[in-house]
Motif scaffolding. Structure first.
Motif, short mmCIF file in Angstrom:
data_model
loop_
_atom_site.label_atom_id
_atom_site.label_comp_id
_atom_site.label_asym_id
_atom_site.label_seq_id
_atom_site.Cartn_x
_atom_site.Cartn_y
_atom_site.Cartn_z
N UNK A 55 4.48 25.37 22.62
CA UNK A 55 3.18 25.01 22.05
C UNK A 55 2.70 26.10 21.10
N UNK A 56 2.07 25.69 20.02
CA UNK A 56 1.50 26.60 19.03
C UNK A 56 0.04 26.19 18.84
N UNK A 57 -0.88 27.16 18.89
CA UNK A 57 -2.31 26.85 18.79
C UNK A 57 -2.96 27.61 17.64
N UNK A 58 -3.91 26.97 16.98
CA UNK A 58 -4.66 27.62 15.91
C UNK A 58 -6.13 27.25 16.02
N UNK A 59 -6.96 28.10 15.46
CA UNK A 59 -8.40 27.79 15.38
C UNK A 59 -8.93 28.32 14.06
N UNK A 60 -9.90 27.63 13.48
CA UNK A 60 -10.46 28.04 12.19
C UNK A 60 -11.77 27.30 11.96
N UNK A 100 -6.26 17.68 18.26
CA UNK A 100 -7.31 18.47 17.61
C UNK A 100 -8.61 18.30 18.37
N UNK A 101 -9.38 19.39 18.46
CA UNK A 101 -10.73 19.36 19.01
C UNK A 101 -11.67 20.05 18.04
N UNK A 134 -11.10 15.31 21.54
CA UNK A 134 -12.33 15.79 22.15
C UNK A 134 -13.05 16.77 21.26
N UNK A 135 -14.16 17.27 21.77
CA UNK A 135 -14.94 18.24 21.00
C UNK A 135 -16.27 18.50 21.68
N UNK A 136 -17.12 19.21 20.97
CA UNK A 136 -18.44 19.58 21.50
C UNK A 136 -19.46 19.46 20.38
N UNK A 137 -20.56 18.80 20.69
CA UNK A 137 -21.70 18.75 19.77
C UNK A 137 -22.83 19.53 20.42
N UNK A 138 -23.26 20.61 19.76
CA UNK A 138 -24.28 21.50 20.33
C UNK A 138 -25.53 21.46 19.47
N UNK A 154 -9.94 23.41 16.51
CA UNK A 154 -8.88 23.95 17.37
C UNK A 154 -7.75 22.93 17.39
N UNK A 155 -6.55 23.33 16.98
CA UNK A 155 -5.41 22.43 16.93
C UNK A 155 -4.26 22.98 17.75
#
Length: 351
Positions: A55-60, A100-101, A134-138, A154-155
């Motif tokens: 697995x490879x993860x990234x965030x931006x 993706x989240x 998924x995700x988050x709404x704040x 986040x992928x």
């Protein structure tokens, strides 16, 4: 007092979740149902076709390009940028994006704007072939000015064990290919916004560099997603290294995928500086070095291939919809010289 009195509207949050459920469902792929509403989301790599995955993860994020979207009142493309900034970083390692989240934060939730934003995220996921799971709404009163919001993504991707690309086989004599960008993409917008301020133009004015488009519309052109074209070339065994040209431009990003003993020699005379960059260069009075370490300058992804594989790599990438340019070569490094040398930029890009 109620939570709504304090500035948080739970009903609006629930309305947004209901509005975006069909958008998430439209991104479903093997391994994920892409449904929303649970506390966590599941993904099965085996169902996606992997036998022994790494697995490879990234965030931006999207950065201050969001300020352009907010001031221009256009929110339908920044979600594509968000996905692109993450999944393009996965593909440079030879990893297929799986899911993706997103994280969407604002001071006061605007359901209509929120739906436009997530619609863009879903479109980006469809382009990349990954599921929005998924995700988050704040909604956070007092944290953001009126109308402001922020996005983070986040992928996660995967590759079969032993097939990841790390650039270690790059050697002198290899060919450097450039894949055209769609525009500024999502880096350098703090400078872009300063240039717009200096120009005296509004985002609703006609773009000086793009006939028939407003300045806001032109500057919000979404980041190109290179996943499907690059993965085709990777799976064919024709790619030694890939570099996503983001913050730091050509100067800083290409060395990230090169061994110590080589230099990527790039000839700026091999392509024409796109009009948006010529406009930015002229108004900001930027020299070529500053341009190439701030912006992608029309090259959104760089591929390094063996000389004997160059024609086949070009064919595969072009079949995937890319505009492919031969922009340089790999040569031995002398001493501690910089690992990316951009030649003729001052003369090739004279305004």
């Amino acid at each position: 007092m109620t939570y709504r009195d304090a500035g948080v509207d739970i009903d609006a949050g629930e309305a947004l979740v209901e509005a975006i459920k069909p958008l998430a469902k439209s991104t479903a792929r093997p391994g994920a149902a892409a449904g929303l509403g649970g506390f966590g989301a599941l993904f099965d790599p085996r169902e996606a076709g992997f036998k022994d995955p790494v697995l490879v993860a990234t965030t931006d994020g999207v950065g201050t390009k969001l300020k352009v979207a907010i001031e221009a009142g256009r929110h339908d493309t920044v979600g594509i940028d968000l996905v692109a900034m993450c999944v393009n970083d996965l593909v440079v390692q030879g990893a297929e994006p799986l899911f993706f989240l997103d994280y969407f934060a604002t001071g006061k939730l605007d359901v209509a704007a929120g739906r436009q934003i997530v619609s863009g995220i879903a479109e980006g996921c469809r382009q990349a072939g990954c599921a929005l799971i998924g995700g988050e709404t704040a909604e956070m009163p007092g944290m953001y000015a009126q109308g402001d919001y922020d996005l983070a993504g986040f992928a996660v991707g995967a590759a079969e064990r032993g097939t990841l690309i790390d650039g270690s086989t790059v050697a002198a004599g290899d060919v450097v290919l450039g894949l055209a960008s769609s525009g500024v993409h999502s880096n350098g917008y703090s400078l872009v916004r300063k240039v717009v301020e200096r120009s005296g133009l509004t985002y609703g004015a006609d773009a000086p560099f793009a006939a028939g488009r407003t300045l806001g519309e032109a500057l919000l052109t979404p980041t190109r997603i290179y996943v499907k074209s690059c993965m085709a070339a990777v799976r064919a065994g024709k790619i030694k290294a890939l570099a996503h040209i983001t913050g730091g431009g050509l100067i800083e990003n290409v060395p990230r995928v090169l061994p110590e003993g080589v230099v990527a020699e790039i000839d700026a005379g091999c392509w024409t500086l796109p009009p948006v960059f010529a406009w930015l260069k002229q108004l900001a009075k930027l020299d070529a070095h500053e341009m190439t370490r701030t912006f992608n300058c029309g090259i959104g992804m760089v591929a390094v291939v063996a000389a004997g594989d160059a024609m086949e790599a070009e064919r595969l990438l072009a079949e995937g919809g890319e505009t492919v340019l031969r922009i340089g070569r790999i040569r031995p490094r002398s001493g501690d010289e910089a690992q990316t040398q951009v030649l003729q930029a001052d003369t090739a890009w004279v305004s």
